[in-house]
Write a protein that holds these residues in place. Structure first.
Motif, PDB file in Angstrom:
ATOM      1  N   THR A 103       0.833  -1.215   0.000  1.00 25.44           N
ATOM      2  CA  THR A 103       0.000   0.000   0.000  1.00 25.44           C
ATOM      3  C   THR A 103       0.859   1.253   0.000  1.00 25.44           C
ATOM      4  OG1 THR A 103      -1.747  -1.173   1.188  1.00 25.44           O
ATOM      5  CG2 THR A 103      -1.824   1.233   1.210  1.00 25.44           C
ATOM      6  N   SER A 104       1.887   1.274   0.866  1.00 25.28           N
ATOM      7  CA  SER A 104       2.739   2.463   0.938  1.00 25.28           C
ATOM      8  C   SER A 104       3.517   2.675  -0.358  1.00 25.28           C
ATOM      9  CB  SER A 104       3.703   2.339   2.121  1.00 25.28           C
ATOM     10  OG  SER A 104       4.581   1.228   1.941  1.00 25.28           O
ATOM     11  N   VAL A 105       3.961   1.595  -0.998  1.00 24.01           N
ATOM     12  CA  VAL A 105       4.694   1.723  -2.249  1.00 24.01           C
ATOM     13  C   VAL A 105       3.755   2.212  -3.359  1.00 24.01           C
ATOM     14  CG1 VAL A 105       6.022   0.492  -3.998  1.00 24.01           C
ATOM     15  CG2 VAL A 105       6.370  -0.021  -1.581  1.00 24.01           C
ATOM     16  N   MET A 106       2.540   1.700  -3.375  1.00 26.30           N
ATOM     17  CA  MET A 106       1.571   2.168  -4.367  1.00 26.30           C
ATOM     18  C   MET A 106       1.295   3.660  -4.212  1.00 26.30           C
ATOM     19  SD  MET A 106      -1.271  -0.889  -4.511  1.00 26.30           S
ATOM     20  CE  MET A 106      -0.864  -2.537  -5.058  1.00 26.30           C
ATOM     21  N   ILE A 107       1.139   4.091  -2.948  1.00 24.44           N
ATOM     22  CA  ILE A 107       0.867   5.510  -2.695  1.00 24.44           C
ATOM     23  C   ILE A 107       2.052   6.359  -3.124  1.00 24.44           C
ATOM     24  CG2 ILE A 107       0.509   7.217  -0.870  1.00 24.44           C
ATOM     25  CD1 ILE A 107      -1.136   5.155   0.622  1.00 24.44           C
ATOM     26  N   ARG A 108       3.267   5.868  -2.875  1.00 22.58           N
ATOM     27  CA  ARG A 108       4.446   6.653  -3.272  1.00 22.58           C
ATOM     28  C   ARG A 108       4.522   6.771  -4.795  1.00 22.58           C
ATOM     29  NH1 ARG A 108       6.602  10.960  -2.934  1.00 22.58           N
ATOM     30  NH2 ARG A 108       8.699  11.095  -3.816  1.00 22.58           N
ATOM     31  N   PHE A 109       4.254   5.684  -5.487  1.00 22.61           N
ATOM     32  CA  PHE A 109       4.267   5.739  -6.948  1.00 22.61           C
ATOM     33  C   PHE A 109       3.173   6.678  -7.457  1.00 22.61           C
ATOM     34  CE2 PHE A 109       2.926   3.635 -11.043  1.00 22.61           C
ATOM     35  CZ  PHE A 109       3.945   4.212 -11.788  1.00 22.61           C
ATOM     36  N   LYS A 110       2.031   6.659  -6.809  1.00 23.15           N
ATOM     37  CA  LYS A 110       0.942   7.558  -7.192  1.00 23.15           C
ATOM     38  C   LYS A 110       1.350   9.016  -6.986  1.00 23.15           C
ATOM     39  CE  LYS A 110      -4.034   8.097  -6.453  1.00 23.15           C
ATOM     40  NZ  LYS A 110      -5.197   7.618  -5.665  1.00 23.15           N
ATOM     41  N   ASN A 111       2.050   9.272  -5.880  1.00 24.23           N
ATOM     42  CA  ASN A 111       2.512  10.633  -5.624  1.00 24.23           C
ATOM     43  C   ASN A 111       3.575  11.058  -6.630  1.00 24.23           C
ATOM     44  OD1 ASN A 111       0.814  10.787  -3.414  1.00 24.23           O
ATOM     45  ND2 ASN A 111       2.393  10.154  -1.958  1.00 24.23           N
ATOM     46  N   MET A 112       4.440  10.128  -7.006  1.00 19.07           N
ATOM     47  CA  MET A 112       5.452  10.441  -8.011  1.00 19.07           C
ATOM     48  C   MET A 112       4.807  10.852  -9.322  1.00 19.07           C
ATOM     49  SD  MET A 112       8.091   7.311  -7.181  1.00 19.07           S
ATOM     50  CE  MET A 112       9.190   7.629  -8.551  1.00 19.07           C
ATOM     51  N   LYS A 113       3.773  10.115  -9.712  1.00 15.41           N
ATOM     52  CA  LYS A 113       3.077  10.473 -10.943  1.00 15.41           C
ATOM     53  C   LYS A 113       2.367  11.814 -10.805  1.00 15.41           C
ATOM     54  CE  LYS A 113       0.538   6.795 -11.634  1.00 15.41           C
ATOM     55  NZ  LYS A 113      -0.388   5.899 -12.367  1.00 15.41           N
ATOM     56  N   ALA A 114       1.799  12.077  -9.614  1.00 17.96           N
ATOM     57  CA  ALA A 114       1.129  13.358  -9.408  1.00 17.96           C
ATOM     58  C   ALA A 114       2.130  14.508  -9.508  1.00 17.96           C
ATOM     59  CB  ALA A 114       0.434  13.366  -8.050  1.00 17.96           C
ATOM     60  N   ASP A 115       3.332  14.327  -8.939  1.00 23.51           N
ATOM     61  CA  ASP A 115       4.367  15.362  -9.044  1.00 23.51           C
ATOM     62  C   ASP A 115       4.740  15.615 -10.493  1.00 23.51           C
ATOM     63  OD1 ASP A 115       4.433  15.655  -6.313  1.00 23.51           O
ATOM     64  OD2 ASP A 115       6.059  14.205  -6.048  1.00 23.51           O
ATOM     65  N   PHE A 116       4.904  14.531 -11.238  1.00 22.78           N
ATOM     66  CA  PHE A 116       5.283  14.695 -12.632  1.00 22.78           C
ATOM     67  C   PHE A 116       4.171  15.365 -13.431  1.00 22.78           C
ATOM     68  CE2 PHE A 116       5.205  13.063 -16.985  1.00 22.78           C
ATOM     69  CZ  PHE A 116       6.394  13.608 -17.444  1.00 22.78           C
ATOM     70  N   ARG A 117       2.937  15.017 -13.132  1.00 25.47           N
ATOM     71  CA  ARG A 117       1.815  15.644 -13.839  1.00 25.47           C
ATOM     72  C   ARG A 117       1.805  17.143 -13.604  1.00 25.47           C
ATOM     73  NH1 ARG A 117      -1.227  10.719 -12.695  1.00 25.47           N
ATOM     74  NH2 ARG A 117      -1.684  11.470 -10.608  1.00 25.47           N
ATOM     75  N   ALA A 118       1.973  17.514 -12.333  1.00 28.69           N
ATOM     76  CA  ALA A 118       1.964  18.939 -12.016  1.00 28.69           C
ATOM     77  C   ALA A 118       3.129  19.658 -12.688  1.00 28.69           C
ATOM     78  CB  ALA A 118       2.015  19.137 -10.503  1.00 28.69           C
ATOM     79  N   LEU A 119       4.320  19.060 -12.624  1.00 35.53           N
ATOM     80  CA  LEU A 119       5.486  19.676 -13.248  1.00 35.53           C
ATOM     81  C   LEU A 119       5.308  19.799 -14.751  1.00 35.53           C
ATOM     82  CD1 LEU A 119       8.408  20.709 -13.141  1.00 35.53           C
ATOM     83  CD2 LEU A 119       9.169  18.331 -13.354  1.00 35.53           C
TER      84      LEU A 119
END
Length: 584
Positions: free
Chosen positions: A90-106
């Motif tokens: 779960t924590s790894v999935m959330i981190r990957f989701k956050n990584m994608k969110a950061d990239f989307r915003a950037l």
């Protein structure tokens, strides 16, 4: 990373800064997905996670921007093994989701706002026009005429966005502050992961997000309907399977009753045309979208609106005869049927309409011929009008079982001293007159033996019975010929499929009642392509008497015997008269 984001909506990166509110940030980046930030991820852990994700991508374990479910446990185990950690899936999935969110915003900030990023200086960059606009705004509102692009870059690099946004509030664009904050959150692991992925995708995300109308043909569906109605009368038959005047009168009826109304984007006539085109030619929603140049949601919505409107007319156009019924002119004018079948008011039969159902329902809806269907029981008058319809029954149900349900719970009634003609799949009672079993009773049996005379009275009865009962077969043939959805059902919910059968029966009765000159009603049985093709299925191996009482069968036998005896005596007297006349 862009591959991972395929088909996903943009989500904003959550910046832990005081200068930007949630509502303001959503102006640039859209509504966020639900993500929970995990502050316990060190930078080196992000790098290892990025490397492992990259390995999974190279091995083809990503689908639609996400790692396949069965691969997460492998990835988490490899991550914990390399880091000596105890991360959960779960924590790894959330981190990957956050990584994608950061990239989307950037990505959105750097490609949709006009601002870029200098990886060497770690400062935002922009075209000269934007800098000139900032300087102009600064001079007009703050009086800082000496402020220029180099000074802004230096101050940003020296003090950071948080300090500068408080010190020069209203001078620096909000998007510039967001860009700096988000860039600091995007670690090297994300950059490394996205670099190789972006090389494979030549089309940019910005191009994919450009909104353009999908259905932009100049020849719209509204214009098509107007052209058909104003053109040759035969075009209405080809397109909508009903005459031009029937289409116009049906539209007026639906509008007058309040079921349809003209909207801003679609007139009532086009709404009806979408439905008729769908049932007449068995078109799917997507075919109707292309044909009428409307979106999938619009076509689906109006198709179901018209379907419900037509089904609501069922009580008005599909009515059982009540009380004393006059002898039908078709029977009264034919010496072969009158007065023997004077109390017959119609015919009953079951027909199988193809059904599209889920796998867990296919056994129930699979009939004896091997395809899934709904067993529809129909009672038809001698002028080829439906007087009763029971739909939605599974294809494995016997005809007599459906009829018994209709009589007990479906409000199907037969007036006193009258009866319907049925085939051998039904029990013979005083309300249902069936042919004699063990003797020929199909019309085809008599056509193949034209030179053979009737051996017994049961054969004569069965032949006349089949000739009169054939009205239900002809009605089914006309029905299927007009509405191809009855032979090529589309993937609708089973309740909608049952309603479509009722709607087609209502339209059939409406056309027959008010437009009897319709060419389908005047077709011969040999012209019907779909007649008896796959619909009629004999269920004679199931005993129909299981659903009747002994008293009902005895009364039915008496009625049938009297008819057969009278018919045979009349036949003998005619033959005798002819013989005597010939002798004289």
């Amino acid at each position: 990373m862009q591959k991972f984001l395929k088909g996903k909506v943009f989500a904003r990166a959550e910046c832990n800064t005081s200068h930007r509110s949630v509502d303001d940030t959503s102006i640039y980046t859209g509504q966020p997905k639900s993500t929970t930030r995990n502050p316990k991820w060190p930078e080196d852990h992000n790098v290892i996670l990025g490397e492992l994700l990259m390995e999974q991508y190279v091995n083809g374990n990503f689908y639609n921007g996400n790692l396949r479910k069965e691969q997460w446990s492998t990835l988490v185990a490899a991550l914990n093994r390399r880091l000596g950690s105890k991360y959960t899936e779960t924590s790894v999935m959330i981190r990957f989701k956050n990584m994608k969110a950061d990239f989307r915003a950037l990505y959105q900030l750097t490609n949709c706002s006009g601002w870029g990023w200098d990886d060497e200086l770690h400062v935002p960059v922009a075209p000269d026009e934007l800098w000139d606009e900032i300087v102009q705004e600064t001079y007009l509102h703050n009086g800082l005429s000496i402020l220029s692009a180099p000074i802004l870059v230096f101050m940003l690099q020296k003090f950071g966005c948080s300090f500068m946004s408080n010190y020069l509030r209203g001078v620096i664009p909000d998007v510039l502050c967001d860009l700096v904050d988000v860039q600091l959150q995007v670690n090297d692991a994300i950059v490394e992961l996205t670099a190789s992925i972006l090389e494979e995708d030549s089309s940019s995300e910005d191009e994919q997000r450009i909104r353009r109308p999908m259905y932009d043909r100049s020849y719209t569906g509204h214009r098509y309907v107007l052209d058909v109605l104003a053109g040759h009368p035969g075009r209405a038959y080809q397109c909508f399977r009903l005459p031009h005047e029937a289409f116009v009168s049906l539209t007026d009826l639906l509008v007058t009753r309040g079921h349809l109304r003209d909207t801003k984007n679609m007139l009532a006539a086009e709404q009806l045309a979408i439905f008729l085109r769908g049932v007449a030619h068995a078109h799917s929603y997507r075919q109707l979208c292309e044909f009428f140049q409307h979106s999938l949601e619009t076509v689906s919505r109006y198709f179901n609106v018209v379907l419900r409107a037509i089904v609501s007319f069922a009580d008005e156009f599909i009515n059982l005869p009540q009380g004393d019924v006059e002898y039908h002119p078709f029977v009264r004018s034919n010496a072969q049927f009158y007065p023997f079948f004077k109390n017959a008011i119609g015919a009953i039969d079951g027909t199988h309409i193809p059904a599209v159902v889920n796998n867990n329902l296919q056994n129930r809806y699979r009939n004896r011929k091997g395809f899934t269907s709904q067993n529809v029981m129909a009672a038809v008058s001698f002028d080829r009008q439906f007087v009763y319809l029971a739909t939605g029954w599974e294809g494995s149900a016997a005809d007599m079982r459906v009829l018994r349900w209709a009589a007990e719970q479906g409000q199907f009634t037969v007036p006193r001293n009258y009866y319907y003609l049925v085939d051998s799949g039904y029990a013979n009672t005083d309300k249902l007159i069936a042919p004699f079993r063990g003797y020929r009773y199909h019309l085809a049996d008599y056509r193949r033996n034209t030179s053979r005379r009737y051996a017994v009275q049961q054969e004569l009865f069965n032949h006349r019975h089949a000739q009169l009962r054939n009205v239900v077969e002809r009605t089914f043939g006309i029905w299927r010929e007009r509405f191809q959805v009855l032979t090529h059902m589309r993937q609708f919910p089973i309740t909608v499929q049952a309603d479509l059968v009722i709607a087609c029966a209502v339209l059939h009765n409406y056309i027959g009642r008010y437009h009897g000159h319709d060419m389908y009603f005047n077709m011969s049985q040999t012209e019907m392509e779909h007649d008896n093709e796959r619909g009629e299925i004999d269920m004679s191996d199931k005993d129909p008497n299981l659903h009747t009482t002994i008293g009902e069968r005895i009364q039915g036998e008496v009625v049938r015997h009297d008819i057969a005896t009278d018919m045979w005596n009349d036949r003998v007297s005619i033959d005798l008269s002819f013989f005597l006349k010939f002798q004289l």
